[in-house]
Structure formats: C-alpha cells, structure tokens
Motif scaffolding. Structure first.
Motif, PDB file in Angstrom:
ATOM      1  N   ARG A 115      -8.998 -27.788   7.591  1.00 12.99           N
ATOM      2  CA  ARG A 115      -8.173 -27.866   8.797  1.00 12.99           C
ATOM      3  C   ARG A 115      -6.685 -27.727   8.471  1.00 12.99           C
ATOM      4  O   ARG A 115      -5.922 -27.172   9.262  1.00 12.99           O
ATOM      5  N   GLN A 118      -5.655 -23.772   8.084  1.00 17.71           N
ATOM      6  CA  GLN A 118      -6.063 -22.752   9.056  1.00 17.71           C
ATOM      7  C   GLN A 118      -4.899 -21.892   9.527  1.00 17.71           C
ATOM      8  O   GLN A 118      -5.108 -20.765   9.978  1.00 17.71           O
ATOM      9  N   ARG A 122      -8.482 -18.843   6.757  1.00 16.77           N
ATOM     10  CA  ARG A 122      -9.767 -19.520   6.906  1.00 16.77           C
ATOM     11  C   ARG A 122     -10.845 -18.896   6.034  1.00 16.77           C
ATOM     12  O   ARG A 122     -11.950 -19.395   5.954  1.00 16.77           O
TER      13      ARG A 122
END
Length: 407
Positions: A115, A118, A122
């Motif tokens: 997370r 990102q 990714r």
C-alpha cells in the motif's frame, strides 16, 4: 535462536550489490546459452534486438541482496532482482515498515509495503523488491524458530519434488532423469516462413526426446492469437505438454479466445504477472491449466501463498517459474504444486545448475530429476553465502546521493 520470552524484533536492515568476479568471463555466466540464442520474444520485430535478449537489456538491473537482523542477532538473507534501484528503495522507503516490527507479522508488513508504494508502482521492479524483502523476512523467521521455511507454511505435502528441466537438449534432460523438458520457441511471427521453421525445430526436439517424454514450449510473450492458433494446430502431432506465455501478460482477453479455439490444449503463463490481483482473472476465468508465478517477482512467498490458495479452489496447478531454492520450500508445502522447474544454468545449457552460480555453498540440486526433502531441512531457507563472494554495502555507494538529498 532466542532464549528470551519476548520475541525478537527487527533491528537492522542492510542491502548489498554483488561485486563481479574478475576471474570469470561472460561466457562463464550461469545460463549463458539462455541469453545468447535466438528466441522469439517481445522485441523480435526489431532487427537490431532480435538475436539475443542481452541486446535489449533484459538483465540490466542485475541482482541485489537484503539482510534483516533481529534484536537477538539472528540474520535473515535473500537475493533477487532490482540492483541499485532495489537497494535505494529498500534503504530509503521500505525500511520504515520493517524497523522494530515483529518478523512474525508477515501479512501486515507485506500489506504496508504494498500500500505504501502504490503511488509509484504496483508491479514490475517495485514488486520484485518487495519479493526480496519478504523472502529475507521468511529466512529470518525460520532461523529464529530453528525450522525450515516449508515447515512454517504448511509443512510437507509430498515425499520429494519432481523436477522438469528448461534447456535446449531434451535428450540430455531425459538421460538425466527429468520428468520433461521445456524448450524456447526460436522464431517470431514477423520472420519469413517462421511457422514451418518453428515446426521443424520442435519436431527435432520431439525426435530427441522421444514419444511419451513431455516437452513444453516457451513462447515468451511473443505471439498473437491467429499465429498461435496456426502454430499449435500445425504442431498437434508433436504432443506438446503445454504452451507457455503465448501472449502478452496484459492480454487476458486473448487467453479467453485461445481457450475457446483450442480447449484441448494446456495453457501456461504467469511468469510476468504480479500479485494475487494480477492472477485473479486468469484463475477465475479458468483460462489456464498451469499457473507460473515467480517467487522472486510476484510478491515473495507471502503473496505466492495467496495466489496458490486461490488457484487451488479452481484445481489449477501452480508450478512456479524459474530455478530457485526459495521455490523448493513453496512447492514442498503446496498440494497443487505437482512439479518444480530447474533451468539448465550451466553456461552451455547441458546441465542444471543454480541460478546464481556458486554464490551459495552447496545449494541442493535435483538428482535423477528428484529433489529430496532432507536436502533442505536447515533453518530458514538453508542457504549459506560462499566465502569468496564480495558484497558491496549499499550505504557506501548511496552516500553521495544521500549527502545531497537524503538525511
């Protein structure tokens, strides 16, 4: 192994590049044949780059290493892809999610790294870097607990692993006891008369391997739908076990059409796919018969376990891409991993060898096509760096940048 009642926490993270061995030439490189042969690939349509993969920089990033030390002095280690960029992102970004964390919290650490990156990636190199960190964490955890990694992720599911060989010589692979042999497709759709030339090469491989010996074909993301259907139909008499990476990894819809056109064919892909999200459509659409994530690319062991669990619900085989001692632990623990791949990493492609050459001491390899569980029962991943290897600490060569822009 810690004797304290409090579980060790992560104290230090270090990264390294591997210094080149001045006594070895390029021809001594593991898998030299693999990088310097004609192979159908995504760059084949450009004459300047079609002859070999090195010409278009397939391995330009090189490897890097991650070392994670716990508060009790236990050290976990992993090697993978990412080079200088891997060192930088680990040191300057991902380290924040590791220091003072409990190494048992692999799911939380992975989620935070994913997370937290990102906004710049990714997939690709970002996920390769996360993979190396994740593998170093599992190595650390196994060493703290005094157990091999496969015992931490479900334990033993089979007596031994059955290996197939990726290499240019099916006859040698058969003699050496491998279950089957995977060969590269040499000619791309853009080359004159490539359909017949590809057939002739594959027919020769079938002749060398003999009837009944599984032969797989790696198309390396280079074909289009119509050409693939023509080629595979033409090769029906060759009894190919599976066709691998026929299309671009982004062409999920293309695999729908291939499956509809040739439902009897076994399709394989996944080497260049990342995370469970990338594999979701492939699995749920029943587009593949063999899933091939790479443990050093797809998100590490933590994410590969999630991919495998999803695939198991659809009875899809997970046979990871590439030679890797990390893969051995995964495959031993997973009921839906029926085979393991070993690449003929000798420079001439005549025998299997470790992907990193002599980087590790006595890395276990198959004997007569079999990998025995007793050969990887040391704590963690059971790998020991060879004493002659020279590791270059990342902080040394990152210093000029950090002096200007860093802390």
């Amino acid at each position: 192994m810690s004797t304290s009642t409090e579980h060790p926490r992560i104290a230090t993270v270090r990264t390294f590049l591997v210094a080149p061995d001045p006594n070895k030439s390029d021809a001594d490189r593991p898998g030299y044949w693999l990088y310097n042969q004609e192979i159908s690939n995504p760059m084949s349509k450009y004459a300047k780059y079609k002859d070999n993969r090195d010409s278009w920089g397939v391995d330009v990033l090189k490897t890097f290493c991650v070392e994670i030390e716990a508060s009790d002095g236990t050290v976990g280690f992993a090697i993978g892809h990412g080079g200088f960029v891997g060192c930088f992102l680990t040191e300057e970004h991902f380290k924040r999610f590791l220091i003072d964390a409990d190494p048992r919290d692999t799911n939380m650490i992975w989620d935070q790294m994913y997370r937290g990156s990102q906004h710049y990636g990714r997939r690709g190199i970002t996920m390769m870097i996360i993979s190396v960190i994740d593998l170093a964490l599992w190595d650390l955890l196994g060493k703290i607990r005094g157990e091999p990694v496969y015992k931490l992720i479900g334990g033993q599911t089979k007596e031994h692993l059955i290996a197939y060989c990726t290499g240019p010589n099916p006859d040698l692979a058969k003699q050496q006891g491998y279950w089957g042999n995977k060969v590269p497709l040499p000619y791309s759709p853009t080359e004159p008369d490539s359909l017949q030339k590809n057939y002739d090469v594959l027919a020769n491989h079938r002749k060398k391997g003999g009837r009944g010996f599984p032969i797989m074909v790696d198309c390396y993301m280079s074909l289009n739908i119509s050409y693939a259907i023509k080629l595979i139909t033409k090769c029906a008499d060759l009894e190919i076990e599976w066709w691998e990476e026929v299309l671009s990894p982004d062409d999920t819809e293309g695999y729908v059409l291939l499956k509809q056109a040739l439902p009897q064919i076994r399709w394989a892909t996944g080497e260049h796919e990342y995370t469970r999200y990338g594999f979701r459509k492939l699995v749920e659409g029943r587009l593949l018969d063999v899933l091939q994530p790479d443990i050093q690319w797809c998100g590490g062991l933590t994410e590969l376990l999630r991919i495998s669990t999803h695939a198991a619900a659809y009875d899809v085989d997970v046979i990871p891409h590439g030679t890797s001692h990390y893969t051995v632990h995964f495959c031993m623990s997973q009921p839906n991993s029926s085979l393991i791949e070993y690449v003929a990493y000798s420079p001439d492609g005549k025998s299997v060898g470790p992907v990193y050459g002599d980087f590790f001491v006595k890395e276990p390899l198959p004997t007569d096509g079999i990998v025995k569980s007793e050969e990887f029962n040391k704590p963690g991943f059971g790998l020991e760096i060879s004493p002659h290897v020279k590791l270059l600490p990342a902080r040394d060569f990152l210093k000029p940048y950090l002096d200007v822009f860093g802390k």
